[in-house]
Design a protein around this motif. Sequence first.
Motif, mmCIF file in Angstrom:
data_model
loop_
_atom_site.group_PDB
_atom_site.id
_atom_site.type_symbol
_atom_site.label_atom_id
_atom_site.label_comp_id
_atom_site.label_asym_id
_atom_site.label_seq_id
_atom_site.Cartn_x
_atom_site.Cartn_y
_atom_site.Cartn_z
ATOM 1 N N ILE A 28 0.805 -1.107 -0.026
ATOM 2 C CA ILE A 28 0.027 -0.060 -0.012
ATOM 3 C C ILE A 28 0.931 1.183 -0.004
ATOM 4 O O ILE A 28 1.807 1.411 0.941
ATOM 5 N N TYR A 29 0.897 1.887 -0.990
ATOM 6 C CA TYR A 29 1.944 3.087 -1.199
ATOM 7 C C TYR A 29 1.182 4.294 -1.689
ATOM 8 O O TYR A 29 0.210 4.497 -2.016
ATOM 9 N N TYR A 30 2.169 5.652 -1.310
ATOM 10 C CA TYR A 30 1.624 6.842 -2.076
ATOM 11 C C TYR A 30 2.705 6.928 -3.011
ATOM 12 O O TYR A 30 4.084 6.688 -3.194
ATOM 13 N N CYS A 31 2.331 7.511 -4.166
ATOM 14 C CA CYS A 31 2.942 7.967 -5.535
ATOM 15 C C CYS A 31 3.161 9.329 -5.676
ATOM 16 O O CYS A 31 2.025 9.989 -5.902
ATOM 17 N N ARG A 50 -0.073 12.640 -9.580
ATOM 18 C CA ARG A 50 -0.575 13.759 -8.757
ATOM 19 C C ARG A 50 -1.979 14.496 -9.560
ATOM 20 O O ARG A 50 -2.764 14.643 -9.289
ATOM 21 N N ARG A 51 -1.721 14.232 -10.945
ATOM 22 C CA ARG A 51 -2.599 14.971 -11.659
ATOM 23 C C ARG A 51 -3.716 13.996 -11.862
ATOM 24 O O ARG A 51 -4.992 14.391 -11.823
ATOM 25 N N ILE A 52 -3.620 12.515 -11.964
ATOM 26 C CA ILE A 52 -4.837 11.717 -12.060
ATOM 27 C C ILE A 52 -5.495 11.609 -10.584
ATOM 28 O O ILE A 52 -6.920 11.543 -10.780
ATOM 29 N N ALA A 85 -1.873 15.918 -4.081
ATOM 30 C CA ALA A 85 -0.486 15.803 -3.771
ATOM 31 C C ALA A 85 0.088 14.527 -4.259
ATOM 32 O O ALA A 85 1.041 14.325 -4.557
ATOM 33 N N PHE A 86 -0.753 13.449 -4.156
ATOM 34 C CA PHE A 86 -0.084 11.742 -4.324
ATOM 35 C C PHE A 86 -1.229 11.073 -4.581
ATOM 36 O O PHE A 86 -2.699 11.395 -4.167
ATOM 37 N N TYR A 87 -1.005 9.977 -5.265
ATOM 38 C CA TYR A 87 -1.942 8.834 -5.600
ATOM 39 C C TYR A 87 -1.642 7.773 -4.362
ATOM 40 O O TYR A 87 -0.521 7.525 -4.137
ATOM 41 N N THR A 88 -2.530 7.222 -3.916
ATOM 42 C CA THR A 88 -2.643 6.334 -3.014
ATOM 43 C C THR A 88 -2.993 4.891 -3.475
ATOM 44 O O THR A 88 -4.133 5.048 -3.958
ATOM 45 N N GLY A 89 -2.122 3.990 -3.505
ATOM 46 C CA GLY A 89 -2.509 2.641 -4.342
ATOM 47 C C GLY A 89 -2.466 1.368 -3.521
ATOM 48 O O GLY A 89 -1.733 1.291 -2.575
#
Length: 137
Positions: free
Chosen positions: A25-28, A34-36, A40-44
Amino acid sequence: MKGPFDGGCLCNEIRYHCDAEPKTIYYCHCSDCRRISGTAFYTGVGVSKEGFSLTSGTVRQWHKKADSGKGVTRSFCPVCSASIYLQLEMFPDTIFIAAGSLDDPSALKPNLELWTQSKVDWAEIPEGIMSMEKAAG
């Protein structure tokens, strides 16, 4: 977080079920994520492709090369445009589910942050998470 879990888009056109335990489980922080995500970040949530299935609807997909030079295919609802998951060319057996699409994201505990070289100054991530300036994917 443990499986199984369910999720879907804002309008409920797309629904999914996942039996797989999360691999990560991560932040990118990359500019594409960020745009999608619109923030500030995507959490996947990375899970085995075998344990993931769409239970209703058909996603629309968009493919591009990421900063790494590898392909990324993003899947989203064709009606409300909510992000559902992405697939990385480098990890063909893994689905990276958009954490915001989970019915109950409260059990998430991210363990990794990627592309910190692109991180915005105002994004605060809890301490103790493994960080990478770039990512292979």
